[in-house]
Scaffold this active site. Structure first.
Site, mmCIF file in Angstrom:
data_model
loop_
_atom_site.group_PDB
_atom_site.id
_atom_site.type_symbol
_atom_site.label_atom_id
_atom_site.label_comp_id
_atom_site.label_asym_id
_atom_site.label_seq_id
_atom_site.Cartn_x
_atom_site.Cartn_y
_atom_site.Cartn_z
ATOM 1 N N GLY A 1 83.932 107.775 56.614
ATOM 2 C CA GLY A 1 85.173 107.153 57.069
ATOM 3 C C GLY A 1 84.831 106.009 58.014
ATOM 4 O O GLY A 1 83.753 105.982 58.608
ATOM 5 N N ARG B 1 89.918 104.449 64.290
ATOM 6 C CA ARG B 1 90.677 104.880 65.476
ATOM 7 C C ARG B 1 89.797 104.975 66.726
ATOM 8 O O ARG B 1 90.305 105.036 67.838
ATOM 9 C CB ARG B 1 91.356 106.232 65.198
ATOM 10 N N ARG C 1 61.315 107.630 88.766
ATOM 11 C CA ARG C 1 61.395 107.024 87.435
ATOM 12 C C ARG C 1 60.387 107.674 86.496
ATOM 13 O O ARG C 1 59.673 108.595 86.874
ATOM 14 C CB ARG C 1 61.150 105.527 87.547
ATOM 15 N N GLN D 1 79.309 106.093 50.059
ATOM 16 C CA GLN D 1 80.674 105.914 49.575
ATOM 17 C C GLN D 1 81.140 104.523 50.009
ATOM 18 O O GLN D 1 81.212 104.247 51.202
ATOM 19 C CB GLN D 1 81.614 106.970 50.165
HETATM 20 C C1 UD1 Z 1 91.336 115.199 57.635
HETATM 21 C C2 UD1 Z 1 92.187 116.030 56.648
HETATM 22 C C3 UD1 Z 1 93.243 116.782 57.445
HETATM 23 C C4 UD1 Z 1 92.600 117.642 58.496
HETATM 24 C C5 UD1 Z 1 91.656 116.828 59.363
HETATM 25 C C6 UD1 Z 1 90.824 117.760 60.245
HETATM 26 C C7 UD1 Z 1 92.299 114.836 54.513
HETATM 27 C C8 UD1 Z 1 93.134 113.981 53.642
HETATM 28 N N1 UD1 Z 1 92.814 115.155 55.693
HETATM 29 O O1 UD1 Z 1 92.169 114.243 58.233
HETATM 30 O O2 UD1 Z 1 94.004 117.593 56.574
HETATM 31 O O3 UD1 Z 1 93.591 118.238 59.281
HETATM 32 O O4 UD1 Z 1 90.721 116.066 58.576
HETATM 33 O O5 UD1 Z 1 90.087 117.050 61.177
HETATM 34 O O6 UD1 Z 1 91.229 115.233 54.098
HETATM 35 N N2 UD1 Z 1 85.704 110.449 55.287
HETATM 36 C C9 UD1 Z 1 84.865 109.916 54.347
HETATM 37 N N3 UD1 Z 1 85.360 109.022 53.459
HETATM 38 C C10 UD1 Z 1 86.661 108.637 53.449
HETATM 39 C C11 UD1 Z 1 87.520 109.181 54.430
HETATM 40 C C12 UD1 Z 1 87.004 110.084 55.332
HETATM 41 O O7 UD1 Z 1 83.680 110.246 54.291
HETATM 42 O O8 UD1 Z 1 87.025 107.831 52.597
HETATM 43 C C13 UD1 Z 1 85.158 111.407 56.265
HETATM 44 C C14 UD1 Z 1 85.288 110.945 57.682
HETATM 45 O O9 UD1 Z 1 84.122 110.228 58.078
HETATM 46 C C15 UD1 Z 1 85.455 112.261 58.454
HETATM 47 C C16 UD1 Z 1 86.111 113.171 57.445
HETATM 48 O O10 UD1 Z 1 85.886 112.605 56.186
HETATM 49 O O11 UD1 Z 1 84.227 112.811 58.846
HETATM 50 C C17 UD1 Z 1 87.608 113.316 57.692
HETATM 51 O O12 UD1 Z 1 88.195 112.026 57.626
HETATM 52 P P1 UD1 Z 1 89.275 111.543 58.691
HETATM 53 O O13 UD1 Z 1 89.674 110.171 58.364
HETATM 54 O O14 UD1 Z 1 88.802 111.830 60.050
HETATM 55 O O15 UD1 Z 1 90.464 112.506 58.284
HETATM 56 P P2 UD1 Z 1 91.639 113.037 59.177
HETATM 57 O O16 UD1 Z 1 92.713 112.012 59.211
HETATM 58 O O17 UD1 Z 1 91.119 113.540 60.446
HETATM 59 CA CA CA Z 2 89.110 113.564 61.456
#
Ligand code: UD1
Ligand code: CA
Length: 462
Positions: A12, A16, A338, A77
């Site tokens: 991701g 944020r 140090r 990805q």
């Molecule tokens: C996600 C869940 C949500 C849950 C929450 C818990 C989904 C749609 N939602 O939301 O239900 O309550 O986690 O913390 O799954 N990531 C990728 N590739 C992407 C998008 C995200 O690898 O395209 C990874 C991010 O780096 C992260 C994880 O997946 O480590 C979760 O993604 P994030 O965007 O944080 O999801 P949340 O909005 O927190």
């Molecule tokens: Ca998350």
């Protein structure tokens, strides 16, 4: 036991966080977020681990390799189209795998090993195709909410942004940890669409798909609601750090360490403290630091990557980084040790003293206003106030050696390289440029001149 492979999602963009550093490299208790799921995999002996990272996440790859984590494979990805898409990218590296797949997120450092053990146990007992971890949060804002039928069966997950007002009131949330049959997963990933507010492929859609096909599916609840906390913002990061820190302090208290407060004390996960030691606030103990028994750490002390023996007192506002302090030594107030400072047993390093890459022997004292760099100081040496080792000529560093029992008068400079033999005495105010033999007195001092009544004559001139 059937094999379990792991996919950790960390691709991701972490928008944020509003940071140039990839989200999963932000530290919790001194370790990057990504170290936590990797650590769980190691504890559970899960050896087939795929880490899904983004195209811009080379730093994550480097950091993970640097941690010495073995056998981790990376999948890229790009672009990040959602959690389901990320899993799809990870699966490419597991083409022949047909066991159960554990999916973890890179941004939830508080998840416990016991919860994963419960997850594996429940999944097998129910012969489920999909089992996932939920938590009940007082403030579920931002998380996917768990939808259940009137009979309590789980039937879907709805994301915050897609939820209606009633769904937003649900306090049971998805933590983002799943154990899923890989054949079921492969089949269903192909059916997931991105018809949602974020236009992403949501992994959470697996739940409604499994429900509609009446596939066996179950959930496990975390013992501790905080386990489900994800780090999405700087505020989340601070909140999680505070929780971990309090837990660390509480655990150390259980082992007989006294803290004057839970607030303003930082104790990283790589820090150990012995029984009977008391720690005031504010104090920061970070990196790989070991503190012995019955020490006293006064307010304003910062210790990083250092080893402190037993019965050591570190007085207020001292800064120690990469140092070793042996038992019964006294440091500070306002001392700066140090890297490579090694203070022997019962030695004293007092106020406004800086020590770098130097060994100070047993019972020796450097009590006031000194710089000791690249020096080897023996036992029972007394270094007077304002002593400076001139270790650097602008090009190279040189060593100063003060053998056992040397007495150095105040305001002395040692122009290194120079060696002062055992038991020698240096007169105050000297600039020592040549070696001094044992037991000798050395001094360099302009002779004192005294002119009688000079001051009264001067006054008359005015
Ligand atoms: C996600 C869940 C949500 C849950 C929450 C818990 C989904 C749609 N939602 O939301 O239900 O309550 O986690 O913390 O799954 N990531 C990728 N590739 C992407 C998008 C995200 O690898 O395209 C990874 C991010 O780096 C992260 C994880 O997946 O480590 C979760 O993604 P994030 O965007 O944080 O999801 P949340 O909005 O927190
Ligand atoms: Ca998350």
């Amino acid at each position: 036991m059937p094999q379990i492979a792991v996919i950790i999602l960390a691709a991701g963009e972490g928008t944020r966080m509003k940071s140039d550093i990839p989200k999963v490299l932000h530290p919790v208790a001194g370790y990057p977020l990504i170290a936590y799921p990797l650590n769980l995999c190691r504890q559970l002996h899960l050896k087939s681990v795929i880490l899904v990272i983004g195209k811009k996440n080379e730093a994550v790859r480097k950091a993970v390799i640097g941690m010495g984590a073995k056998g981790i494979r990376f999948a890229i990805q790009h672009p990040p189209l959602g959690t389901a898409h990320a899993v799809q990218m990870g699966l490419k590296a597991l083409a022949k795998f047909d066991g159960d797949l554990l999916i973890l997120c890179g941004d939830m450092p508080l998840l416990k090993r016991s919860t994963l053990e419960n997850l594996i146990w429940a999944h097998r007992e129910k012969r489920a195709v999909l089992t996932f971890v939920t938590s009940v949060l007082q403030n579920p804002f931002g998380y996917g909410r768990i939808l259940r039928t009137s009979r309590g069966e789980v039937c879907g997950i709805v994301e915050e942004k897609d939820a209606d007002d009633n769904q937003r009131k649900i306090s049971e949330i998805n933590t983002g940890v799943y154990l899923v049959n890989s054949a079921f997963l492969r089949e269903k990933l192909a059916q997931i669409e991105n018809k949602n507010v974020k236009k992403e492929y949501y992994l959470t859609d697996l739940v409604s798909l499994a429900f509609h096909e009446q596939k066996p599916m179950t959930t496990v609840l975390t013992d501790d609601p905080s386990e489900g906390l994800g780090v999405n913002t700087q505020k989340d990061l601070t909140g999680v750090n505070e929780l971990v820190n309090k837990e660390r302090i509480g655990a150390l208290m259980g082992r007989g360490v006294r803290f004057s407060s839970f607030e303003n004390v930082i104790v990283d996960a790589g820090v150990s403290v012995g029984t009977g030691t008391s720690i005031d606030a504010p104090v920061s103990l970070t990196g790989k630091t070991a503190i012995g028994k019955n020490c006293r750490i006064e307010p304003g002390v910062i210790i990083r990557d250092s080893v402190i023996g037993n019965d050591v007192t570190i007085k207020a506002s001292s800064y120690i980084e990469g140092g070793i302090v042996e038992s019964n030594a006294k440091i500070g107030p306002f001392a700066h040790l140090r890297s490579g400072a090694h203070i022997g047993p019962k030695a004293k390093v007092g106020n406004f003293v800086e020590v770098k890459k130097s060994r100070i022997g047993e019972g020796s004292k450097v009590n006031h206003l000194s710089y000791i760099g690249d020096a080897r100081i023996g036992k029972a040496v007394n270094v007077g106030a304002g002593t400076i080792t001139c270790n650097y000529d602008g090009f190279n560093k040189f060593q100063t050696v003060l053998e056992d029992g040397v007495f150095v008068g105040s305001d002395t400079q040692f122009v290194a390289p120079v060696c002062i033999g055992k038991g020698a005495v240096i007169g105050a105010g000297s600039t020592i440029t040549k070696n001094v033999k044992p037991k000798s007195l050395a001094l360099t001092r302009a002779p004192q001149v005294e002119i009688k009544n000079w001051a009264s004559r001067r006054n008359k001139k005015k």
